[in-house]
Write a protein that holds these residues in place. Sequence first.
Motif, PDB file in Angstrom:
ATOM      1  N   ALA A  89       0.827  -1.211   0.000  1.00 25.74           N
ATOM      2  CA  ALA A  89       0.000   0.000   0.000  1.00 25.74           C
ATOM      3  C   ALA A  89       0.860   1.260   0.000  1.00 25.74           C
ATOM      4  O   ALA A  89       0.576   2.220  -0.735  1.00 25.74           O
ATOM      5  CB  ALA A  89      -0.930  -0.012   1.218  1.00 25.74           C
ATOM      6  N   ILE A  90       1.914   1.256   0.805  1.00 26.48           N
ATOM      7  CA  ILE A  90       2.781   2.428   0.894  1.00 26.48           C
ATOM      8  C   ILE A  90       3.556   2.663  -0.395  1.00 26.48           C
ATOM      9  O   ILE A  90       3.728   3.803  -0.848  1.00 26.48           O
ATOM     10  CB  ILE A  90       3.749   2.273   2.084  1.00 26.48           C
ATOM     11  CG1 ILE A  90       2.991   2.381   3.411  1.00 26.48           C
ATOM     12  CG2 ILE A  90       4.870   3.310   2.023  1.00 26.48           C
ATOM     13  CD1 ILE A  90       3.822   2.043   4.631  1.00 26.48           C
ATOM     14  N   ASN A  91       3.994   1.587  -1.016  1.00 25.29           N
ATOM     15  CA  ASN A  91       4.865   1.710  -2.181  1.00 25.29           C
ATOM     16  C   ASN A  91       4.118   1.791  -3.510  1.00 25.29           C
ATOM     17  O   ASN A  91       4.741   1.990  -4.556  1.00 25.29           O
ATOM     18  CB  ASN A  91       5.843   0.542  -2.217  1.00 25.29           C
ATOM     19  CG  ASN A  91       6.953   0.715  -1.210  1.00 25.29           C
ATOM     20  OD1 ASN A  91       7.987   1.292  -1.509  1.00 25.29           O
ATOM     21  ND2 ASN A  91       6.749   0.214  -0.002  1.00 25.29           N
ATOM     22  N   HIS A  92       2.807   1.621  -3.471  1.00 22.96           N
ATOM     23  CA  HIS A  92       2.033   1.676  -4.710  1.00 22.96           C
ATOM     24  C   HIS A  92       0.766   2.490  -4.496  1.00 22.96           C
ATOM     25  O   HIS A  92      -0.350   1.981  -4.619  1.00 22.96           O
ATOM     26  CB  HIS A  92       1.715   0.262  -5.201  1.00 22.96           C
ATOM     27  CG  HIS A  92       2.936  -0.531  -5.537  1.00 22.96           C
ATOM     28  ND1 HIS A  92       3.606  -0.404  -6.732  1.00 22.96           N
ATOM     29  CD2 HIS A  92       3.639  -1.431  -4.810  1.00 22.96           C
ATOM     30  CE1 HIS A  92       4.661  -1.206  -6.743  1.00 22.96           C
ATOM     31  NE2 HIS A  92       4.699  -1.836  -5.594  1.00 22.96           N
ATOM     32  N   ARG A  93       0.951   3.750  -4.221  1.00 23.67           N
ATOM     33  CA  ARG A  93      -0.175   4.666  -4.049  1.00 23.67           C
ATOM     34  C   ARG A  93      -0.604   5.147  -5.430  1.00 23.67           C
ATOM     35  O   ARG A  93      -0.082   6.121  -5.954  1.00 23.67           O
ATOM     36  CB  ARG A  93       0.221   5.815  -3.148  1.00 23.67           C
ATOM     37  CG  ARG A  93       0.471   5.373  -1.702  1.00 23.67           C
ATOM     38  CD  ARG A  93       1.056   6.499  -0.876  1.00 23.67           C
ATOM     39  NE  ARG A  93       1.162   6.105   0.528  1.00 23.67           N
ATOM     40  CZ  ARG A  93       2.143   6.504   1.333  1.00 23.67           C
ATOM     41  NH1 ARG A  93       3.113   7.274   0.877  1.00 23.67           N
ATOM     42  NH2 ARG A  93       2.164   6.108   2.594  1.00 23.67           N
ATOM     43  N   ARG A  94      -1.557   4.436  -5.985  1.00 21.72           N
ATOM     44  CA  ARG A  94      -1.957   4.696  -7.366  1.00 21.72           C
ATOM     45  C   ARG A  94      -3.227   5.535  -7.425  1.00 21.72           C
ATOM     46  O   ARG A  94      -4.052   5.495  -6.512  1.00 21.72           O
ATOM     47  CB  ARG A  94      -2.167   3.369  -8.102  1.00 21.72           C
ATOM     48  CG  ARG A  94      -0.882   2.552  -8.189  1.00 21.72           C
ATOM     49  CD  ARG A  94      -1.078   1.292  -9.004  1.00 21.72           C
ATOM     50  NE  ARG A  94       0.187   0.558  -9.103  1.00 21.72           N
ATOM     51  CZ  ARG A  94       0.345  -0.727  -8.820  1.00 21.72           C
ATOM     52  NH1 ARG A  94      -0.695  -1.434  -8.421  1.00 21.72           N
ATOM     53  NH2 ARG A  94       1.515  -1.303  -8.928  1.00 21.72           N
ATOM     54  N   PRO A  95      -3.425   6.246  -8.531  1.00 22.24           N
ATOM     55  CA  PRO A  95      -4.631   7.069  -8.669  1.00 22.24           C
ATOM     56  C   PRO A  95      -5.881   6.219  -8.886  1.00 22.24           C
ATOM     57  O   PRO A  95      -5.797   5.022  -9.190  1.00 22.24           O
ATOM     58  CB  PRO A  95      -4.324   7.919  -9.914  1.00 22.24           C
ATOM     59  CG  PRO A  95      -3.367   7.091 -10.708  1.00 22.24           C
ATOM     60  CD  PRO A  95      -2.523   6.378  -9.682  1.00 22.24           C
ATOM     61  N   GLN A  96      -7.027   6.851  -8.729  1.00 21.79           N
ATOM     62  CA  GLN A  96      -8.297   6.183  -8.956  1.00 21.79           C
ATOM     63  C   GLN A  96      -8.331   5.572 -10.352  1.00 21.79           C
ATOM     64  O   GLN A  96      -7.934   6.189 -11.328  1.00 21.79           O
ATOM     65  CB  GLN A  96      -9.440   7.188  -8.810  1.00 21.79           C
ATOM     66  CG  GLN A  96     -10.823   6.592  -8.896  1.00 21.79           C
ATOM     67  CD  GLN A  96     -11.201   5.846  -7.626  1.00 21.79           C
ATOM     68  OE1 GLN A  96     -10.631   6.091  -6.566  1.00 21.79           O
ATOM     69  NE2 GLN A  96     -12.172   4.959  -7.723  1.00 21.79           N
ATOM     70  N   GLY A  97      -8.784   4.321 -10.426  1.00 19.03           N
ATOM     71  CA  GLY A  97      -8.894   3.658 -11.709  1.00 19.03           C
ATOM     72  C   GLY A  97      -7.741   2.746 -12.046  1.00 19.03           C
ATOM     73  O   GLY A  97      -7.870   1.885 -12.919  1.00 19.03           O
ATOM     74  N   ALA A  98      -6.610   2.912 -11.380  1.00 17.07           N
ATOM     75  CA  ALA A  98      -5.461   2.031 -11.610  1.00 17.07           C
ATOM     76  C   ALA A  98      -5.643   0.736 -10.825  1.00 17.07           C
ATOM     77  O   ALA A  98      -6.207   0.730  -9.728  1.00 17.07           O
ATOM     78  CB  ALA A  98      -4.172   2.718 -11.188  1.00 17.07           C
ATOM     79  N   THR A  99      -5.174  -0.364 -11.394  1.00 15.34           N
ATOM     80  CA  THR A  99      -5.278  -1.659 -10.717  1.00 15.34           C
ATOM     81  C   THR A  99      -4.445  -1.654  -9.446  1.00 15.34           C
ATOM     82  O   THR A  99      -3.291  -1.228  -9.450  1.00 15.34           O
ATOM     83  CB  THR A  99      -4.812  -2.792 -11.641  1.00 15.34           C
ATOM     84  OG1 THR A  99      -5.617  -2.787 -12.829  1.00 15.34           O
ATOM     85  CG2 THR A  99      -4.934  -4.144 -10.954  1.00 15.34           C
ATOM     86  N   GLU A 100      -5.023  -2.134  -8.366  1.00 18.81           N
ATOM     87  CA  GLU A 100      -4.334  -2.140  -7.080  1.00 18.81           C
ATOM     88  C   GLU A 100      -3.447  -3.375  -6.930  1.00 18.81           C
ATOM     89  O   GLU A 100      -3.745  -4.453  -7.468  1.00 18.81           O
ATOM     90  CB  GLU A 100      -5.350  -2.120  -5.938  1.00 18.81           C
ATOM     91  CG  GLU A 100      -6.141  -0.831  -5.846  1.00 18.81           C
ATOM     92  CD  GLU A 100      -6.957  -0.762  -4.568  1.00 18.81           C
ATOM     93  OE1 GLU A 100      -6.450  -0.221  -3.570  1.00 18.81           O
ATOM     94  OE2 GLU A 100      -8.094  -1.261  -4.570  1.00 18.81           O
ATOM     95  N   ASN A 101      -2.375  -3.195  -6.184  1.00 22.64           N
ATOM     96  CA  ASN A 101      -1.492  -4.306  -5.855  1.00 22.64           C
ATOM     97  C   ASN A 101      -2.044  -5.106  -4.687  1.00 22.64           C
ATOM     98  O   ASN A 101      -2.831  -4.608  -3.879  1.00 22.64           O
ATOM     99  CB  ASN A 101      -0.102  -3.794  -5.457  1.00 22.64           C
ATOM    100  CG  ASN A 101       0.887  -3.841  -6.597  1.00 22.64           C
ATOM    101  OD1 ASN A 101       0.534  -3.663  -7.755  1.00 22.64           O
ATOM    102  ND2 ASN A 101       2.149  -4.071  -6.273  1.00 22.64           N
TER     103      ASN A 101
END
Length: 292
Positions: A89-101
Motif C-alpha cells: 500500500a505504501i509503495n504503490h499509491r496509485r490514482p483512482q482507476g489504476a489496478t491495485e497491488n
Amino acid sequence: MTEYPLFSEEKSVEAVNARMGDAVSPRMRAVMATVVRHLHEVVKECDLSREEWAAAIQFLTDTGQMCSDWRQEFILLSDVLGVSMLVEAINHRRPQGATENTVLGPFHVEGAPEYPNGTDIRLDGKGDPMRVQGRVADVEGHPLPGALLDVWQTNDAGYYDVQQPECQPKWNFRGRFRADADGRYAFVTARPRYYPIPDDGPVGKLLAQLGRHPNRAAHIHFIVTSPGFDPVITHIFDPDCPYLTEDAVFGVKDSLVARIEPAVDQQGWAVEWDFALIPASTLQPGPVAPSS
C-alpha cells in the motif's frame, strides 16, 4: 574516543541508537533508529520476561529453519501479520482507476512457459474450466500491446505445483501471456478455490495460538508488466468464496473481486478482467521514516 551514554531501562533507546557511526547512510539511520525505538517500546510495554523473549528468538529461529528453495516462511510471517500488504500500500499509491497491488505470496516461480493467448494452463486437466480474458491498458484506456501477464494459482485440490512435485506436472496452473495489438489477453484455467497457507510450521502454530484460521480466499495471481509502467502484482478473487472477508494474509480489496459468470457455451465459467497500469514516473513513494 566518543563517550556513549550508558545503558539503562529508561534510556535504552538512546543508548543503542547513539552507537551508530557517522558514515551510516541517512536512510539506514532513520529506519534502524525507528526499529530500535519501537522494539524497545514493545518490550517495555509488555514487560517481557526472559522466557518470553527466548521463546520469541526460538520462533524466529524455527521460522528461518523452515525456509527452503520453494517455501519462504518469513514471507508467510510477513503476510499473516499484514506487513506485506502494508508495504504494498505504501509503495504503490496509485490514482483512482489504476489496478491495485496485493501480496506476491511465497509461491511465485520465475520462468514459467510463455503460451499463445487462449491456452489452457490446467496441465492436469482438473477443475471447473474458467476462461479469463480482458485488456491491459493505461489509466486513460490506451492499450499496452505486448504487456506480459505472469499467471499462477493452485490446482483443484488447493496446492501449487511446487508443493506437490511428485504428483503435479511441472508448471501446472502457471503460464505467461502477451497482450495483443489491442492490449487483449486470454487463457483458460480452473475456477479457483480457497486453500490453507502452509500451517505445519511456526507461522501456522502462531495462527492457531491467535485463534485464526490459515485459509486464503480463492484467487488467481498476476504480475502484469509493460516497459515504462509500474508493474502490477495482484490477484483476482472469487466473489463466492466463504473466506473473502477473512483472507489469512489480508490480500482482498473490493476492486479485486471478480465477476464470475457461466460461460456462453455453459461449459464452465468466464471472467472479463481488465488491468490499468500507470507510468512508473508517476508513482508516489512512501515517506522516509523519522530518525527520532
